[in-house]
Write a protein that holds these residues in place. Sequence first.
Motif, PDB file in Angstrom:
ATOM      1  N   LEU A 199     -25.790  25.514 -39.169  1.00  0.00           N
ATOM      2  CA  LEU A 199     -25.328  26.286 -38.520  1.00  0.00           C
ATOM      3  C   LEU A 199     -24.986  25.850 -36.600  1.00  0.00           C
ATOM      4  CD1 LEU A 199     -23.175  28.737 -39.281  1.00  0.00           C
ATOM      5  CD2 LEU A 199     -25.289  29.829 -38.783  1.00  0.00           C
ATOM      6  N   LEU A 202     -21.929  32.485 -39.893  1.00  0.00           N
ATOM      7  CA  LEU A 202     -21.194  32.988 -40.878  1.00  0.00           C
ATOM      8  C   LEU A 202     -20.334  33.784 -40.341  1.00  0.00           C
ATOM      9  CD1 LEU A 202     -25.206  32.774 -42.169  1.00  0.00           C
ATOM     10  CD2 LEU A 202     -22.410  31.242 -42.734  1.00  0.00           C
ATOM     11  N   GLN A 203     -19.216  33.764 -41.405  1.00  0.00           N
ATOM     12  CA  GLN A 203     -18.199  34.414 -41.255  1.00  0.00           C
ATOM     13  C   GLN A 203     -18.074  35.418 -42.949  1.00  0.00           C
ATOM     14  OE1 GLN A 203     -15.734  31.668 -38.636  1.00  0.00           O
ATOM     15  NE2 GLN A 203     -15.397  34.289 -37.278  1.00  0.00           N
ATOM     16  N   LEU A 248     -23.905  35.939 -49.238  1.00  0.00           N
ATOM     17  CA  LEU A 248     -23.953  34.561 -47.729  1.00  0.00           C
ATOM     18  C   LEU A 248     -25.284  33.607 -48.324  1.00  0.00           C
ATOM     19  CD1 LEU A 248     -24.887  37.085 -45.044  1.00  0.00           C
ATOM     20  CD2 LEU A 248     -22.383  35.452 -44.807  1.00  0.00           C
ATOM     21  N   PHE A 283     -18.569  29.158 -43.097  1.00  0.00           N
ATOM     22  CA  PHE A 283     -19.399  28.545 -42.826  1.00  0.00           C
ATOM     23  C   PHE A 283     -18.927  27.319 -41.731  1.00  0.00           C
ATOM     24  CE2 PHE A 283     -22.961  26.248 -42.012  1.00  0.00           C
ATOM     25  CZ  PHE A 283     -24.579  27.102 -42.406  1.00  0.00           C
ATOM     26  N   TYR A 340     -16.319  28.905 -47.697  1.00  0.00           N
ATOM     27  CA  TYR A 340     -17.205  28.951 -48.866  1.00  0.00           C
ATOM     28  C   TYR A 340     -16.638  27.900 -49.866  1.00  0.00           C
ATOM     29  CZ  TYR A 340     -22.141  31.220 -47.075  1.00  0.00           C
ATOM     30  OH  TYR A 340     -22.498  31.876 -46.570  1.00  0.00           O
ATOM     31  N   ILE A 374     -25.038  25.313 -49.202  1.00  0.00           N
ATOM     32  CA  ILE A 374     -25.324  26.222 -48.730  1.00  0.00           C
ATOM     33  C   ILE A 374     -26.887  26.218 -48.701  1.00  0.00           C
ATOM     34  CG2 ILE A 374     -24.469  28.626 -48.585  1.00  0.00           C
ATOM     35  CD1 ILE A 374     -21.793  27.997 -50.049  1.00  0.00           C
TER      36      ILE A 374
END
Length: 538
Positions: A321, A325-326, A372, A385, A390, A398
């Motif tokens: 990352l 992350l949203q 998540l 991501f 996703y 992931i």
Amino acid sequence: MNLSRYIKQFWLQNIGVVLVEVFKSVTDTVANILMANALTALTKLQAHEFLVWSAWAVLAYLGGAVGIYLEIYYVTHVIYLMDTALRRDIGQKLAAVNYEEYHRQSDSVYVSWLTNDITQINTYGFYNLVDIFSAISDIVFALIGLLYYRYSLVLLTVMLAVVMLVVPKLFGQPVQKRSQALSAANEQSMNQFSDILAGFDDLLMLNLRQRIVEKIAASSTRFMHATDRHKQLVGAMVGSSAAIGNLSQVAVMGFTGYLAFQRLVPIGAIMATRNFAESIFTGVANAGTLGIVTQGLDPLFAKYNALTPDPAKGQGMVGPLRQALQMNQVSFTYPDAQQPTLADFNLTLGAGKNYALVGPSGQGKTTIINLLAGNLTQYKGTLRFDGQDYRTIAPQAIRDQIVVLNQIPFIFNDTLRQNITLGREFTDQQLQTALTESGLADVVAKLPQGLDTLLTKSGRNLSGGQRQRVALARGLIGGRKIVFMDEGTASLDEAAAAQIEDSLLARADVTLLMVTHHLRNEIRPQFDRVITLGEEQD
């Protein structure tokens, strides 16, 4: 998946099984004819011929004994090979499903598939097929034996055998339904046994241990009733066929007696044809009834085939990352739930930052982590991501970036090393780094066998904090830098909880989301943001 798949997969070994059954049938047929000749010699008071025929019959019977040995040893070996292949295929199907599909049923149901179902498939499937092979072989060589004496005996026997074949077909559909019910009862019993034994500690503290006995007995009784219903129907089918078979044997023996009176066959043929008739009618009864019972296994294979592989279509890849992350306007409702657990939820987790997610039970904290982590896929809204949706990312990509620490992490009954590596190949340096980063290095140094120390099931020879560190190490060793703690320290004492929390909060290279009911005031300032569920999110 079906029985024929495994018969074909091990076709060479199963040819060996057929040859064993043929060998047994040949020795039995030869022995019957030899003993019939000995009996004929005896009726004629021919002592020498009687002894010669008897000696040859003994050799034939010894050959039959060898055949029995081969059947018990070799057939069991071949069935074990097919068992292993079947279990592997079930395991592959389970491993291919996603989180949601797997958790539609409990672990104990899947254990029942790998144990009780396999036993049922062996008993009513593989062994039945061997018995059918044996029956067909016995029928063929017994007909040859009857033909040796008189073709009319063959015609009579075939007509009676056709009548016998009709009876099992009447039981076909009812047997399938009761086989399905028996499998369901197996699964339910396994589930209930696991459930009551898992509650031993709580029942012990309440002095309610007798409830363990009551629940086990009640579950066993329900399973017994399902077994009784299945066996009653199978018994009725087999008994009906046996009755017709016995009457048919009498008919053949009576006809042979008539032929003997007419001097068309020797007197010893009465014994031989009686034995041949028994082999034929027993074989026909077995082949018919066993074939119906074997078809009753179709529902078992149907439920294995119903397992669907992970339908995720995303093929994109992601690395460590770098941005965030949203969750944007994400809503999620569990199957059969009346209300959504999350509704239009927004959350942004910046790379390398620490977040706390607090709130009472039932507010969706664990659901957020599973979303998540890519476990829950049936959501509305958007998850990203580093800006990538996703739905376009391969689920395994992931998971390669994330460590999830649950309240009670699972510890396998294996060495500490294997509990960390889980069969993956890592260098000694990678392993040592993971031990250091997770705080396990000092623990390992104090263990008599170090990393080769055998851990008991569920890690009962480790403290709660040590189990958490093992789970953390198995994630960090793969280079994962996103850590989700789902009440990960709730079951630990204050000192152990503080050690794990402080070590994670101090790492600048880790993105941390800590889910908790109660956030310690001492560590609150170390979070970049504390999110309280129920409040407006941006």
